[in-house]
Design a protein around this motif. Structure first.
Motif, PDB file in Angstrom:
ATOM      1  N   ASP A  31     -38.959  17.922  -8.752  1.00  0.00           N
ATOM      2  CA  ASP A  31     -38.882  16.862  -9.744  1.00  0.00           C
ATOM      3  C   ASP A  31     -38.573  17.560 -11.056  1.00  0.00           C
ATOM      4  N   THR A  32     -37.897  16.890 -11.979  1.00  0.00           N
ATOM      5  CA  THR A  32     -37.513  17.538 -13.234  1.00  0.00           C
ATOM      6  C   THR A  32     -37.942  16.711 -14.441  1.00  0.00           C
ATOM      7  N   ALA A  33     -38.079  17.406 -15.549  1.00  0.00           N
ATOM      8  CA  ALA A  33     -38.349  16.775 -16.844  1.00  0.00           C
ATOM      9  C   ALA A  33     -37.600  17.584 -17.894  1.00  0.00           C
ATOM     10  N   THR A  34     -37.122  16.894 -18.928  1.00  0.00           N
ATOM     11  CA  THR A  34     -36.340  17.579 -19.956  1.00  0.00           C
ATOM     12  C   THR A  34     -37.108  17.841 -21.244  1.00  0.00           C
ATOM     13  N   ASN A  35     -38.374  17.437 -21.275  1.00  0.00           N
ATOM     14  CA  ASN A  35     -39.197  17.752 -22.444  1.00  0.00           C
ATOM     15  C   ASN A  35     -40.680  17.676 -22.060  1.00  0.00           C
ATOM     16  N   GLY A  36     -41.517  18.166 -22.951  1.00  0.00           N
ATOM     17  CA  GLY A  36     -42.949  18.223 -22.680  1.00  0.00           C
ATOM     18  C   GLY A  36     -43.592  16.867 -22.482  1.00  0.00           C
ATOM     19  N   ARG A  37     -43.180  15.899 -23.254  1.00  0.00           N
ATOM     20  CA  ARG A  37     -43.756  14.557 -23.137  1.00  0.00           C
ATOM     21  C   ARG A  37     -43.459  13.955 -21.755  1.00  0.00           C
ATOM     22  N   GLU A  38     -42.205  14.070 -21.326  1.00  0.00           N
ATOM     23  CA  GLU A  38     -41.809  13.570 -20.009  1.00  0.00           C
ATOM     24  C   GLU A  38     -42.564  14.318 -18.900  1.00  0.00           C
ATOM     25  N   ALA A  39     -42.730  15.616 -19.077  1.00  0.00           N
ATOM     26  CA  ALA A  39     -43.456  16.413 -18.085  1.00  0.00           C
ATOM     27  C   ALA A  39     -44.903  15.961 -17.966  1.00  0.00           C
ATOM     28  N   LEU A  40     -45.554  15.760 -19.097  1.00  0.00           N
ATOM     29  CA  LEU A  40     -46.957  15.317 -19.057  1.00  0.00           C
ATOM     30  C   LEU A  40     -47.088  13.948 -18.410  1.00  0.00           C
ATOM     31  N   GLU A  41     -46.154  13.049 -18.678  1.00  0.00           N
ATOM     32  CA  GLU A  41     -46.183  11.731 -18.033  1.00  0.00           C
ATOM     33  C   GLU A  41     -46.082  11.881 -16.517  1.00  0.00           C
TER      34      GLU A  41
END
Length: 70
Positions: A31-41
């Motif tokens: 799974d991927t995220a492009t920023n810290g906020r998205e990752a934490l969610e």
């Protein structure tokens, strides 16, 4: 046996694409995220759904100057 899940976090989309390809080739469900906020969610959703995920990330994220930004 199910593939182990990993969350790759990177703000550079080219680097993230290489990470995703390499981890998928190594047998991970990525799974991927492009920023810290998205990752934490995504991490919070994963924890609430009992899905096991490992996170690979940088400590510094451009969108977030401190933990208070989350």
């Amino acid at each position: 046996m199910a593939a182990k899940r990993i969350l790759a976090v990177e703000n550079n989309e080219l680097v993230l694409s290489f990470l995703e390809d390499g981890l998928t080739t190594a047998g991970y469900d990525v799974d991927t995220a492009t920023n810290g906020r998205e990752a934490l969610e995504k991490i919070m959703w994963t924890a609430s759904s009992s899905r096991t995920t490992t996170s690979a990330t940088r400590v510094e994220m451009p969108c977030c100057e401190s933990w208070a930004d989350f």
